[in-house]
Design a protein around this motif. Structure first.
Motif, PDB file in Angstrom:
ATOM      1  N   ASP A  25       0.829  -1.208   0.000  1.00  0.00           N
ATOM      2  CA  ASP A  25       0.000   0.000   0.000  1.00  0.00           C
ATOM      3  C   ASP A  25       0.866   1.262   0.000  1.00  0.00           C
ATOM      4  O   ASP A  25       1.002   1.957   1.000  1.00  0.00           O
ATOM      5  CB  ASP A  25      -0.900  -0.033   1.248  1.00  0.00           C
ATOM      6  N   VAL A  26       1.464   1.564  -1.160  1.00  0.00           N
ATOM      7  CA  VAL A  26       2.438   2.675  -1.214  1.00  0.00           C
ATOM      8  C   VAL A  26       1.778   4.056  -1.114  1.00  0.00           C
ATOM      9  O   VAL A  26       2.457   5.071  -0.960  1.00  0.00           O
ATOM     10  CB  VAL A  26       3.324   2.557  -2.465  1.00  0.00           C
ATOM     11  N   ASP A  27       0.440   4.096  -1.141  1.00  0.00           N
ATOM     12  CA  ASP A  27      -0.264   5.349  -0.841  1.00  0.00           C
ATOM     13  C   ASP A  27      -0.283   5.596   0.657  1.00  0.00           C
ATOM     14  O   ASP A  27      -0.479   6.717   1.114  1.00  0.00           O
ATOM     15  CB  ASP A  27      -1.727   5.227  -1.294  1.00  0.00           C
ATOM     16  N   GLY A  28      -0.167   4.514   1.441  1.00  0.00           N
ATOM     17  CA  GLY A  28      -0.242   4.646   2.902  1.00  0.00           C
ATOM     18  C   GLY A  28      -1.661   4.900   3.397  1.00  0.00           C
ATOM     19  O   GLY A  28      -1.861   5.408   4.492  1.00  0.00           O
ATOM     20  N   PHE A  45       4.712   2.895   5.673  1.00  0.00           N
ATOM     21  CA  PHE A  45       4.522   3.921   4.641  1.00  0.00           C
ATOM     22  C   PHE A  45       3.778   5.097   5.209  1.00  0.00           C
ATOM     23  O   PHE A  45       2.725   4.933   5.796  1.00  0.00           O
ATOM     24  CB  PHE A  45       3.668   3.360   3.488  1.00  0.00           C
ATOM     25  N   LEU A  46       4.327   6.283   5.006  1.00  0.00           N
ATOM     26  CA  LEU A  46       3.545   7.476   5.323  1.00  0.00           C
ATOM     27  C   LEU A  46       2.779   7.854   4.063  1.00  0.00           C
ATOM     28  O   LEU A  46       3.282   7.681   2.956  1.00  0.00           O
ATOM     29  CB  LEU A  46       4.481   8.626   5.729  1.00  0.00           C
ATOM     30  N   PRO A  47       1.562   8.391   4.191  1.00  0.00           N
ATOM     31  CA  PRO A  47       0.845   8.821   2.991  1.00  0.00           C
ATOM     32  C   PRO A  47       1.690   9.851   2.232  1.00  0.00           C
ATOM     33  O   PRO A  47       2.344  10.699   2.854  1.00  0.00           O
ATOM     34  CB  PRO A  47      -0.442   9.442   3.519  1.00  0.00           C
ATOM     35  N   ASN A  64       8.172   5.429  -1.277  1.00  0.00           N
ATOM     36  CA  ASN A  64       7.391   4.343  -0.656  1.00  0.00           C
ATOM     37  C   ASN A  64       7.516   3.043  -1.454  1.00  0.00           C
ATOM     38  O   ASN A  64       7.546   1.953  -0.880  1.00  0.00           O
ATOM     39  CB  ASN A  64       5.911   4.733  -0.542  1.00  0.00           C
ATOM     40  N   THR A  65       7.657   3.167  -2.758  1.00  0.00           N
ATOM     41  CA  THR A  65       7.761   1.963  -3.605  1.00  0.00           C
ATOM     42  C   THR A  65       9.093   1.255  -3.349  1.00  0.00           C
ATOM     43  O   THR A  65       9.141   0.028  -3.227  1.00  0.00           O
ATOM     44  CB  THR A  65       7.617   2.327  -5.094  1.00  0.00           C
ATOM     45  N   ILE A  66      10.168   2.013  -3.211  1.00  0.00           N
ATOM     46  CA  ILE A  66      11.459   1.337  -2.969  1.00  0.00           C
ATOM     47  C   ILE A  66      11.504   0.813  -1.538  1.00  0.00           C
ATOM     48  O   ILE A  66      12.102  -0.248  -1.283  1.00  0.00           O
ATOM     49  CB  ILE A  66      12.667   2.252  -3.317  1.00  0.00           C
ATOM     50  N   ILE A  67      10.782   1.444  -0.610  1.00  0.00           N
ATOM     51  CA  ILE A  67      10.659   0.897   0.757  1.00  0.00           C
ATOM     52  C   ILE A  67       9.911  -0.439   0.678  1.00  0.00           C
ATOM     53  O   ILE A  67      10.341  -1.447   1.255  1.00  0.00           O
ATOM     54  CB  ILE A  67       9.918   1.892   1.689  1.00  0.00           C
TER      55      ILE A  67
END
Ligand SMILES: Nc1nc(=O)c2c([nH]1)NC[C@@H]1CN(c3ccc(C(=O)N[C@@H](CCC(=O)O)C(=O)O)cc3)C=[N+]21
Length: 294
Positions: free
Chosen positions: A118-121, A137-139, A282-285
């Motif tokens: 959930d890369v939108d957070g 992930f933070l939004p 967020n995607t690379i996290i």
């Protein structure tokens, strides 16, 4: 005259940092991170945002896929696709472009996304972790604002921070993040909204004002104090009469506020590009913490 918090410049720095990481991943013969976007319908704003995301992915070396559905797609069909992406070893993160058409329950869709992708957070698990300082992930927009404050070394500790607007993806998470113990945080936060009386009573005392209310040019210079930090999330609104199919407007009356503020973000070129860069972050996290890739 206010200093500009240049989101375009900082977003380029962030994407360049991510590109270095991706180059290292490719050197180690592993596949590149893969971000998928699901687009339902084709309103101008969503199309523009999704297209810019594909460009951002190319810039940082990610694989990116765009899955399009007509605005008539059924909720079950969309849930089926989400389930497939959740299970796929080749997908690290994905977003479902909002807003969704009325026949689809937006909360059900957000809850169906694997929180680890959930890369939108937006998923409740990720929101909860953000509130409890257990971040994955933070939004993207709040993450972008925090990163701007950090990169410009804006002092937030003990500062009065007023947030205008309490949306689930910007105002509400921001009101938590600015009060957290880590940097940039430790502010005294006032979350204002449509029922707040005399908002200017709050904004005139504020060291930091974050506007995320979707009301063009709402915040005027006579509503802020000398030297305040003004963060304008702005609004991209579908407008089929305009050439791009949407219009972009700041919540801040830029000229009157820039004449008094210490720092200010422009629209365009402020929080928007930061939102996009933090989606890449967020995607690379997600890729690095993925349980799906070897
Ligand atoms: N699941 C989901 N996640 C989102 O993050 C999401 C979404 N749905 N739906 C739509 C909104 C809108 N949004 C924008 C992000 C950046 C710019 C942006 O880069 N704006 C540029 C201007 C771009 C232009 O010139 O059109 C700027 O402010 O400088 C715009 C809009 C993310 N959204």
């Amino acid at each position: 005259m206010a200093e500009i918090l240049d989101g375009l410049k900082v977003s380029k720095e962030i994407k360049a940092e991510i590109k270095v990481e991706v180059d290292k991943i490719l050197e180690s013969k592993r596949r590149a991170p893969h971000l998928v976007a699901i687009l339902v319908g084709n309103n101008g704003a969503s199309k523009a945002y999704v297209n810019s995301k594909v460009k951002d992915c190319e810039e940082v070396g990610f694989q990116s896929s765009l899955i399009k559905f007509p605005s008539t797609v059924s909720e079950s069909e969309l849930l089926e696709k989400i389930d497939e992406l959740n299970k796929s070893k080749a997908v690290d993160g994905f977003i479902v472009q909002l807003p969704l058409p009325d026949q689809i329950d937006q909360e059900k869709i957000i809850n169906a996304i694997d929180p680890r992708k959930d890369v939108d957070g937006f998923h409740p698990e990720n929101f909860g972790k953000m509130a409890l300082e257990m971040d994955t992930f933070l939004p993207a927009t709040p993450f972008g604002i925090l990163t701007l404050l950090e990169r410009y070394n804006i002092e937030t500790k003990g500062k009065d921070c007023v947030i205008i607007g309490r949306s689930k993806i910007v105002g509400r998470p921001m009101s938590i993040l600015m009060g957290r113990k880590d940097f940039p945080g430790n502010s005294t936060v006032t979350l204002t909204h449509s029922y707040t009386k005399d908002i200017e009573e709050y904004t005139r005392k504020a060291d930091i004002v974050i506007t995320a209310l979707g009301d063009p040019h709402f915040l005027k210079g006579d509503m802020i104090k000398e030297g305040a930090v003004i963060i304008d999330v702005g609004i991209t609104r579908v407008d089929n009469d305009s050439p791009k199919g949407y219009y972009l407007a700041g919540d801040v009356d830029f000229d009157s506020c820039a004449a008094k503020a210490g720092w200010i973000t422009p629209v365009p070129g402020g929080v928007g590009p930061m939102t996009r860069a933090m989606l890449m972050k967020n995607t690379i996290i997600a890729y690095k913490t993925s349980v799906y890739n070897d």
